[in-house]
Design a protein around this motif. Sequence first.
Motif, PDB file in Angstrom:
ATOM      1  N   GLY A   1       0.865  -1.449   0.141  1.00  0.00           N
ATOM      2  CA  GLY A   1      -0.087  -0.161  -0.154  1.00  0.00           C
ATOM      3  C   GLY A   1       1.061   1.256  -0.166  1.00  0.00           C
ATOM      4  O   GLY A   1       2.004   1.243  -0.228  1.00  0.00           O
ATOM      5  N   ILE A   2      -0.164   2.343   0.389  1.00  0.00           N
ATOM      6  CA  ILE A   2       0.311   3.700  -0.206  1.00  0.00           C
ATOM      7  C   ILE A   2       1.398   4.306   1.566  1.00  0.00           C
ATOM      8  O   ILE A   2       2.295   4.561   1.466  1.00  0.00           O
ATOM      9  N   PRO A   3       1.274   3.951   2.363  1.00  0.00           N
ATOM     10  CA  PRO A   3       1.377   3.594   3.201  1.00  0.00           C
ATOM     11  C   PRO A   3       3.201   3.180   3.928  1.00  0.00           C
ATOM     12  O   PRO A   3       3.861   3.976   4.151  1.00  0.00           O
TER      13      PRO A   3
ATOM     14  N   ASN B   1       4.613  13.800 -13.844  1.00  0.00           N
ATOM     15  CA  ASN B   1       4.005  12.476 -13.170  1.00  0.00           C
ATOM     16  C   ASN B   1       5.710  11.574 -12.895  1.00  0.00           C
ATOM     17  O   ASN B   1       6.591  11.068 -14.001  1.00  0.00           O
ATOM     18  N   LEU B   2       5.628  11.162 -11.675  1.00  0.00           N
ATOM     19  CA  LEU B   2       6.570  10.335 -11.027  1.00  0.00           C
ATOM     20  C   LEU B   2       6.063   8.439 -11.214  1.00  0.00           C
ATOM     21  O   LEU B   2       4.871   8.666 -11.474  1.00  0.00           O
TER      22      LEU B   2
ATOM     23  N   LEU C   1       1.620   5.939 -10.555  1.00  0.00           N
ATOM     24  CA  LEU C   1       1.871   7.053 -10.512  1.00  0.00           C
ATOM     25  C   LEU C   1       2.101   7.657  -9.207  1.00  0.00           C
ATOM     26  O   LEU C   1       1.356   7.690  -8.727  1.00  0.00           O
ATOM     27  N   VAL C   2       2.589   8.869  -9.856  1.00  0.00           N
ATOM     28  CA  VAL C   2       2.620   9.971  -8.372  1.00  0.00           C
ATOM     29  C   VAL C   2       2.835  11.298  -8.725  1.00  0.00           C
ATOM     30  O   VAL C   2       3.445  11.885  -9.899  1.00  0.00           O
TER      31      VAL C   2
ATOM     32  N   PHE D   1      -2.089   9.251  -6.386  1.00  0.00           N
ATOM     33  CA  PHE D   1      -1.720   8.258  -7.218  1.00  0.00           C
ATOM     34  C   PHE D   1      -3.085   7.955  -8.075  1.00  0.00           C
ATOM     35  O   PHE D   1      -3.368   8.231  -8.247  1.00  0.00           O
ATOM     36  N   GLY D   2      -1.887   7.216  -9.499  1.00  0.00           N
ATOM     37  CA  GLY D   2      -2.608   6.496 -10.236  1.00  0.00           C
ATOM     38  C   GLY D   2      -2.091   5.302 -10.092  1.00  0.00           C
ATOM     39  O   GLY D   2      -1.386   4.549  -9.486  1.00  0.00           O
TER      40      GLY D   2
END
Length: 365
Positions: A224-226, A307-308, A320-321, A344-345
């Motif tokens: 996940g993102i965290p 995006n990064l 994607l960030v 985020f993508g």
Amino acid sequence: MQKFILIFFTLFIIQMNSQVLNGKIIDSNTKLPLESASVFVENSSIATMSKKDGTFQIDLRGLKNNVVIDYVGYVTYLIPKEDLNNPNLTIFLKPSDENLAEMIIDASPFSRKEMLKCFKKYFLGTTANGKSCKILNEKAIVFYFDRKTNTLFAESSEPLIIENKNLDYKIRFVLEEFQANFNARSLEFFNYKGSSFFGYSSYTDVSSNEKSVKHKRKKTYENGIPFFLKALATDELQANNIVFYLGPLPTDEKEFFKSEENDEGYTIQVLKMPMKKVPDLKNFPQVNGRMVISSSFDGPTKEVPTNLNVLQSKTKNQSLVQLNSEQIQIDKNGNLLYPSQVFFGGFFGDLKLGDMLPVDYEYIK
């Protein structure tokens, strides 16, 4: 929905290694106490209910999240985290005068079954965790499809009660806003543009098989993102096989980010925004008044923000960030304190409620 709160602050209490919030909840019209109002730290497993006399006590356990007060038939609101240093509150709740079903007057071009299916997809998610979720009070959800904007909206007349069978949580979710946007009057994926939802969640651990559940929760956190944001903040991306890309080429994250630890968690400073070169059409050469672009383009260019990309090498997940701020603030577990700072993508963007853990989840490697 409008929010109404009237608070009187009194005694300031600080306990060793914890902060206890005391308060009393009262009907703003009758001035009578409200029993069994739900009081919880936003997006955590920390919760309590008001007593017969309207009083409550909740240990914040060091968390800095907002505290949410919810009671069926009343306007849901939150106590901002900035006010949590004033731990004795008298709160007046305002009865809700909105009838969601009566507010929806336009006939939808879709059946309730179709809209509910779409809602579950973009609210719960389509991963194994998302598909394992069940909404126990689906009838409380009211849908509206805006024909002008091709947007599906959803609201709820009461908190949604959700069973996440994979992660063994029962989630109480106060849905404030949901929308899914499409390119046409359609709910099909090929017309899907994007979706978002906003609300407040409270988690109850209902696990029976502790070992199995711990493994599933650990894997969910690691994907996940965290976990990604904490790895970025603590310089552990390489150790966890996470790579940044700018366009097709890998790039060094230290070129873009610098992190500092603080009392709440970490501040990730954005040193510079990622950029890419594109043709500068304003200064583009013309032939007989027409622009000519060939595959071997070597004309004037300009730099624009981009995006990064993030690759999790173990799982091959790509995300994607999109950076929206000069800094990203996270707590000790990597949870975003201000979600609008970064979007985020890709894989991360597809993670919905079914893949969210409470902010007080404790990760052990």
